[in-house]
Design an enzyme around this catalytic site. Structure first.
Site, PDB file in Angstrom:
ATOM      1  N   GLY A  46     -16.646 -14.161 -18.826  1.00 35.26           N
ATOM      2  CA  GLY A  46     -16.557 -13.872 -17.612  1.00 35.26           C
ATOM      3  C   GLY A  46     -15.279 -12.648 -16.795  1.00 35.26           C
ATOM      4  O   GLY A  46     -13.899 -13.086 -17.569  1.00 35.26           O
ATOM      5  N   GLN A  51      -8.687  -8.905 -12.699  1.00 34.97           N
ATOM      6  CA  GLN A  51      -7.806  -9.073 -13.480  1.00 34.97           C
ATOM      7  C   GLN A  51      -7.775  -8.255 -14.346  1.00 34.97           C
ATOM      8  O   GLN A  51      -6.816  -7.992 -15.393  1.00 34.97           O
ATOM      9  CB  GLN A  51      -8.473  -9.682 -14.280  1.00 34.97           C
ATOM     10  N   CYS A  93      -8.593 -19.479 -18.820  1.00 32.92           N
ATOM     11  CA  CYS A  93      -9.150 -17.721 -17.944  1.00 32.92           C
ATOM     12  C   CYS A  93      -7.973 -17.432 -19.055  1.00 32.92           C
ATOM     13  O   CYS A  93      -7.019 -17.282 -19.686  1.00 32.92           O
ATOM     14  CB  CYS A  93      -8.013 -18.423 -16.969  1.00 32.92           C
ATOM     15  N   LEU A  94      -8.140 -15.480 -19.230  1.00 32.75           N
ATOM     16  CA  LEU A  94      -8.040 -14.633 -19.619  1.00 32.75           C
ATOM     17  C   LEU A  94      -6.671 -14.385 -19.552  1.00 32.75           C
ATOM     18  O   LEU A  94      -5.425 -13.976 -20.108  1.00 32.75           O
ATOM     19  CB  LEU A  94      -8.834 -13.345 -19.809  1.00 32.75           C
ATOM     20  N   HIS A 135     -15.878 -19.873 -11.418  1.00 34.61           N
ATOM     21  CA  HIS A 135     -14.885 -19.775 -11.734  1.00 34.61           C
ATOM     22  C   HIS A 135     -13.441 -18.325 -11.237  1.00 34.61           C
ATOM     23  O   HIS A 135     -12.731 -18.095 -11.094  1.00 34.61           O
ATOM     24  CB  HIS A 135     -14.202 -19.575 -13.552  1.00 34.61           C
ATOM     25  N   GLU A 136     -14.805 -17.375 -11.867  1.00 34.04           N
ATOM     26  CA  GLU A 136     -14.568 -15.708 -11.374  1.00 34.04           C
ATOM     27  C   GLU A 136     -14.423 -16.027  -9.518  1.00 34.04           C
ATOM     28  O   GLU A 136     -13.683 -14.695  -9.829  1.00 34.04           O
ATOM     29  CB  GLU A 136     -15.865 -15.128 -11.684  1.00 34.04           C
ATOM     30  N   HIS A 139     -11.327 -15.796  -8.687  1.00 32.92           N
ATOM     31  CA  HIS A 139     -10.289 -14.755  -8.906  1.00 32.92           C
ATOM     32  C   HIS A 139     -10.157 -13.734  -7.531  1.00 32.92           C
ATOM     33  O   HIS A 139      -9.609 -12.563  -7.440  1.00 32.92           O
ATOM     34  CB  HIS A 139     -10.651 -13.974 -10.317  1.00 32.92           C
TER      35      HIS A 139
HETATM   36 NI    NI Z   1     -10.327 -16.861 -15.424  1.00 36.21          NI
END
Ligand code: NI
Length: 171
Positions: A46, A51, A93-94, A135-136, A139
């Protein structure tokens, strides 16, 4: 299409509340294409627009297994309208490098959003799919999964990350 740089904690853009998507024109379609290329390249399941430094309420995900055909899901202006049950599982998470941790989330959620063309969506998500959405969506509100950990764990990560950044700068 282009692979964009993924912002890493503690970049302040990751902490901003994203603004609503109102224009579903070419610029948005290009952004979605860039996000998809960036996510598949990472690779990740995701990615939220903040991000890559775009503070818009837009996220993409692909929760299919490696053996399956890829299936890109695009959600604009997503809202979790109902949540039930709870489930604890490992997340990463990236934007939060070198950390995975167990996070408690709703097991089942109802999501209201728009797709990449602006068409309204209203659906139920469960398990891993529900987890990725939660999670997304976090963000888009400036929240990272580390905010769900104990303050001790969060402080430890903060310290480790500070040290890592200092080393990067020195080398
Ligand atoms: Ni993330």
């Amino acid at each position: 299409m282009a692979i964009r740089e993924i912002l890493k904690y503690p970049n302040p853009t990751l902490r901003k509340k994203a603004t609503q998507v109102t224009d579903f024109g070419d610029t948005l379609q290009e952004l979605v294409a860039d996000m998809a290329e960036t996510m598949y390249d990472a690779p990740g399941v995701g990615l939220a627009a903040p991000q890559i430094g775009v503070s818009l309420q837009l996220l993409i995900m692909d929760v299919t297994d490696k053996e399956e055909e890829p299936e890109l899901i695009i959600l604009a202006n997503p809202e979790i309208s109902e949540g039930e049950g709870s489930d604890i599982d490992e997340e990463g998470c990236l934007s939060v490098v070198e950390l995975t941790a167990k996070v408690k989330r709703f097991a089942k959620i109802r999501v209201k959003a728009q797709d990449g063309e602006g068409t309204p969506l209203d659906f139920i998500a469960e398990d891993w799919f529900a987890r990725v959405i939660q999670h997304e969506v976090d963000h888009l509100n400036g929240t990272l999964f580390i905010d769900h950990l104990s303050s001790l764990k969060r402080a430890m990560y903060k310290k480790k990350r500070k040290k890592q950044l200092a080393q990067e700068q020195a080398s």
